[in-house]
Structures are given as structure tokens and as C-alpha cells.
Scaffold this motif. Structure first.
Motif, PDB file in Angstrom:
ATOM      1  N   TRP A  31       0.820  -1.210   0.000  1.00 44.81           N
ATOM      2  CA  TRP A  31       0.000   0.000   0.000  1.00 44.81           C
ATOM      3  C   TRP A  31       0.858   1.266   0.000  1.00 44.81           C
ATOM      4  CZ3 TRP A  31      -4.376  -0.791  -1.880  1.00 44.81           C
ATOM      5  CH2 TRP A  31      -5.123  -1.933  -1.583  1.00 44.81           C
ATOM      6  N   MET A  63       1.639   1.646  -3.609  1.00 49.20           N
ATOM      7  CA  MET A  63       0.487   2.165  -4.336  1.00 49.20           C
ATOM      8  C   MET A  63       0.320   3.669  -4.110  1.00 49.20           C
ATOM      9  SD  MET A  63      -1.062  -0.112  -6.216  1.00 49.20           S
ATOM     10  CE  MET A  63       0.643  -0.423  -6.682  1.00 49.20           C
ATOM     11  N   ALA A 120     -12.545   0.414   2.027  1.00 49.77           N
ATOM     12  CA  ALA A 120     -11.430  -0.231   1.326  1.00 49.77           C
ATOM     13  C   ALA A 120     -11.799  -0.542  -0.126  1.00 49.77           C
ATOM     14  CB  ALA A 120     -11.036  -1.515   2.047  1.00 49.77           C
ATOM     15  N   THR A 121     -13.072  -0.893  -0.366  1.00 50.83           N
ATOM     16  CA  THR A 121     -13.519  -1.175  -1.730  1.00 50.83           C
ATOM     17  C   THR A 121     -13.401   0.060  -2.609  1.00 50.83           C
ATOM     18  OG1 THR A 121     -15.071  -2.861  -0.949  1.00 50.83           O
ATOM     19  CG2 THR A 121     -15.458  -1.946  -3.145  1.00 50.83           C
ATOM     20  N   THR A 160      -9.677   1.154  -3.041  1.00 55.27           N
ATOM     21  CA  THR A 160      -8.944   0.299  -3.971  1.00 55.27           C
ATOM     22  C   THR A 160      -9.421   0.515  -5.397  1.00 55.27           C
ATOM     23  OG1 THR A 160      -8.798  -1.353  -2.200  1.00 55.27           O
ATOM     24  CG2 THR A 160      -8.196  -2.064  -4.414  1.00 55.27           C
ATOM     25  N   LEU A 215      -5.194  -5.656  -7.490  1.00 59.55           N
ATOM     26  CA  LEU A 215      -6.231  -4.774  -6.932  1.00 59.55           C
ATOM     27  C   LEU A 215      -7.624  -5.392  -7.093  1.00 59.55           C
ATOM     28  CD1 LEU A 215      -4.954  -1.282  -8.158  1.00 59.55           C
ATOM     29  CD2 LEU A 215      -4.779  -2.238  -5.852  1.00 59.55           C
ATOM     30  N   TYR A 268      -8.051  -8.164  -4.648  1.00 65.38           N
ATOM     31  CA  TYR A 268      -8.292  -7.632  -3.301  1.00 65.38           C
ATOM     32  C   TYR A 268      -9.728  -7.123  -3.167  1.00 65.38           C
ATOM     33  CZ  TYR A 268      -7.678  -4.871   0.945  1.00 65.38           C
ATOM     34  OH  TYR A 268      -7.809  -4.357   2.208  1.00 65.38           O
ATOM     35  N   ILE A 269     -10.223  -6.420  -4.173  1.00 66.81           N
ATOM     36  CA  ILE A 269     -11.583  -5.875  -4.117  1.00 66.81           C
ATOM     37  C   ILE A 269     -12.612  -7.007  -4.005  1.00 66.81           C
ATOM     38  CG2 ILE A 269     -13.374  -4.726  -5.480  1.00 66.81           C
ATOM     39  CD1 ILE A 269     -11.248  -2.851  -6.543  1.00 66.81           C
ATOM     40  N   CYS A 321     -12.638  -7.600   0.006  1.00 73.24           N
ATOM     41  CA  CYS A 321     -13.596  -6.545   0.385  1.00 73.24           C
ATOM     42  C   CYS A 321     -15.039  -6.982   0.168  1.00 73.24           C
ATOM     43  CB  CYS A 321     -13.291  -5.269  -0.401  1.00 73.24           C
ATOM     44  SG  CYS A 321     -11.654  -4.566  -0.067  1.00 73.24           S
TER      45      CYS A 321
END
Length: 372
Positions: A88, A91, A310-311, A314, A354, A357-358, A362
Motif C-alpha cells: 500500500w 500504491m 477499502a472497496t 482500492t 487490486l 483484493y476488491i 472486500c
């Protein structure tokens, strides 16, 4: 005289019709026996595997925290903590570098070309997605018909389900070509269709299997009832062979009833064949259908809020990366496919991480929390 007029799925019954006639020449009784043999809907080999299948099902679902949950990462022994923090940070530097480059080149932080791309024909996409999800309830109706005994899963219901699943997959693919959607809309719609197809397959074929075991349970109970009635009417109380068979039937009935019920015994087939049960399965973040899932005691609003933030955060990173490093280098008449693919290797790898992760960290965790 043996009569074979049966079909698979019917219970074993043996009927003896004894008729005594007195011969005019002697006092010997002649007995004619008519036996009807009907095929079993189960095998002893299948029944012997049930305890293992039940044990495996109970062990399948265990409560656990995600490796990337904040409370998990705060543990000093967590091996992902350093990498997760570094990712992060990278990023953040990535976005700052991109904004600085855009300000120097065009005087803006980012433009809206990618937004215009993925918002194209958005209303039609939403309606199409809702229709696709709504069509899945056909399988619930089919399973209701099977549970009521109107049709058999093997093989009528299975063929119908296969035809529906093929249509369920290829009609949305055809629809993306009809609407001429860009790669963003087409990718989302097809991937969502494939995920729902896997849910559909798991729901239908698991309940189809349970419908067969439900027939088996009915057969076993009838056989148990008939044999118990024979023992009750029999004058021989020391018929150990029949008594042992009766005990075996009782044990098999318990095994099948255990398989038809959830591990917690709160619901059993066919009581699970309802629209609300199917809606619950659609919301639970799993592709594997079960009669019942383990639940937490309450919903944590702070956890849901954290994952929603977070959604969007990201997705913002995903947007910046796509806008700055993928859209400008897409293959066109002025650039070769090889050069375009070479320039998109790293941005696509970032997008892959990404998106992963989403979806899995999330969105799935939000639905897991909301469904407890």
C-alpha cells in the motif's frame, strides 16, 4: 412364479400369496407362491460411504479470519504484515507519481475517459445482470418439482438442468456481442455469469443427489415397517436373522437421515427447497451449496464500513492505474500489439492484484459479514 415388472427407485417388497388346495387323491396340500421382486433405489456400497461423506461435510466449513484482516495483520507474528504494508505504500507512491506526471503533461490530475468507457450503456448492463440472476430461480422451481416427486432427478431433471445451464452461459455471451459492449462491461457481465453458473450447478446437483437419498430413505422406512410387521405377526420370537436385518435397517435409516440434515440439524431436505433459502445462498460468498452454514452471533458495523471504504479506495487506485497506464497504450493503428502488451504488463499485474483484493477481500467479506 417370479414377476419382473419394476423400475429403479422402487422399494423392495416380497409378497407371498399362499393358496392351499386339497387333492382328491390324497390329503397333501399344494402351495403356489407368487413373489414380486422390485429393484432397490440404493446400494449397500453407497450407504457404507455415507458416514465418511457426513464427516467430510462437517469439516468443510470452519470459522476463520481473513489473512488480510486488520486485526490479523496487527499480530506481530503475521507473515503478511510487512508485505501488505509495503504494497500500500508502493500504491501511494504510484498515485503521487501519476498525478505529478499528469499535472506536468496536461495540467490535470486525471481525466474521465475511463469513466465514460465503463459507464457506457450502464442501465442496460444493470437490467441484463438482474435478468441473469433472476433466471436462476428456474432451478428452484425444478428442484421443487423433483422434491414433490413429479419428475426424477436421474435422468430427466439432470438433462433439463444441463440444457438450462448451457443456455444460461451462452445467452449472456451472445448478448454482449448484440450490445457491442466495451471490454469493461463485457468482462464484468461474463465473469458474474460464470460465478453464478457455478453457484447454480452446486445448488442443483447437490439437491438432486439429496432427492435420490430422500427416495432411499422412504424405501428403507417402508422396508423397516414391513419387516417389523412380519416379526410382530410371526409366532417365532427367536428369529434372530430377521431381527438383525431390522437393526441394520434402523442403522441405515439413521445414516441417511443424518446425510439429509444439516450438521447442526436445523434444516433437512426437502425443507430447504425454498426461494428464501436460495436467496440466502446467492448472498453467502461461497460457490459450494450446503443446507446450512455456520453463522456468527452478530454483524459488526465497523467491519462492514471498513471493507466498504477499502472497496472504494482500492477502486480509486484501479481507476488511476487504468486511466494513466492502460487506456493510452491500448493497441491501435499507430502501435503494434507487441509493444502495447509489453507496456501493459506491469499495469495489468497491478490491476490483477487490486481486483483480487476488491473481490475476495472486500466484497466477499462484506457479504460474509452481512449474512453472518
Amino acid at each position: 412364479m417370479v414377476k419382473h415388472n419394476t423400475q429403479v427407485g422402487d422399494m423392495i417388497t416380497i409378497e407371498k400369496h399362499i393358496k392351499s388346495t386339497l387333492s382328491p387323491h390324497n390329503d397333501t396340500a399344494e402351495t403356489s407362491i407368487t413373489t414380486t421382486i422390485i429393484t432397490k433405489s440404493y446400494s449397500d456400497a453407497d450407504l457404507s460411504r455415507l458416514p465418511k461423506k457426513i464427516a467430510k461435510r462437517i469439516e468443510t466449513f470452519k470459522p476463520r479470519s481473513s489473512q488480510l484482516d486488520r486485526e490479523q495483520l496487527e499480530s506481530a507474528q503475521d507473515p503478511f504484515r510487512g508485505f501488505f504494508t509495503l504494497f500500500w505504500m508502493a500504491m501511494g507512491f504510484y498515485v503521487i507519481q501519476t498525478w505529478s506526471k499528469n499535472l506536468q503533461a496536461a495540467g490535470i490530475l486525471f481525466d474521465l475517459s475511463f469513466f465514460r468507457l465503463f459507464s457506457q450503456d450502464a442501465i442496460t448492463l444493470i437490467i441484463s445482470d438482474l435478468v441473469m440472476v433472476g433466471s436462476m430461480f428456474f432451478s428452484v422451481i425444478l428442484q421443487k418439482l423433483i422434491a414433490m416427486g413429479w419428475i426424477r432427478w436421474r435422468y430427466t431433471g439432470m438433462i433439463i438442468q444441463h440444457i438450462f445451464q448451457v443456455s444460461f452461459l451462452f445467452i449472456p455471451i451472445y448478448w454482449t456481442f448484440v450490445r457491442n459492449w466495451p471490454w469493461v462491461q463485457s468482462g464484468f457481465f461474463i465473469l458474474h455469469t460464470i460465478a453464478m453458473l457455478m453457484k447454480l450447478h452446486s445448488y442443483s446437483f447437490y439437491n438432486g443427489e439429496l432427492s435420490g437419498w430422500s427416495l432411499c430413505l422412504s424405501d428403507l422406512k417402508k422396508e423397516y415397517s414391513n419387516l417389523a410387521g412380519e416379526l410382530k405377526k410371526s409366532d417365532n420370537d427367536n428369529d434372530t436373522e430377521k431381527q438383525e436385518h431390522l437393526n441394520e435397517l434402523k442403522e441405515k435409516i439413521g445414516q441417511v437421515e443424518g446425510y439429509l440434515a444439516s450438521p447442526a440439524k436445523n434444516i433437512s431436505y426437502p425443507n430447504n427447497i425454498t426461494f428464501m433459502n436460495f436467496v440466502d445462498f446467492l448472498l453467502v460468498p461461497t460457490l459450494v451449496y450446503e443446507l446450512e452454514y455456520p453463522r456468527t452471533e452478530k454483524i459488526r458495523p465497523s467491519y462492514v464500513f471498513e471493507k466498504i471504504v477499502a472497496t472504494f479506495g482500492t477502486f480509486f487506485l484501479l481507476y488511476v492505474n487504468t486511466e494513466a497506464y492502460i487506456i493510452p497504450v491500448l493497441p491501435n493503428i499507430t502501435s503494434s500489439l507487441y509493444n502495447s502488451m509489453l507496456q501493459m504488463l506491469f499495469p495489468f499485474m497491478v490491476n490483477y492484484l487490486l481486483i483480487f483484493y476488491i473481490i475476495f477481500e472486500c466484497i466477499c467479506n462484506v457479504f460474509a459479514e452481512l449474512t453472518r
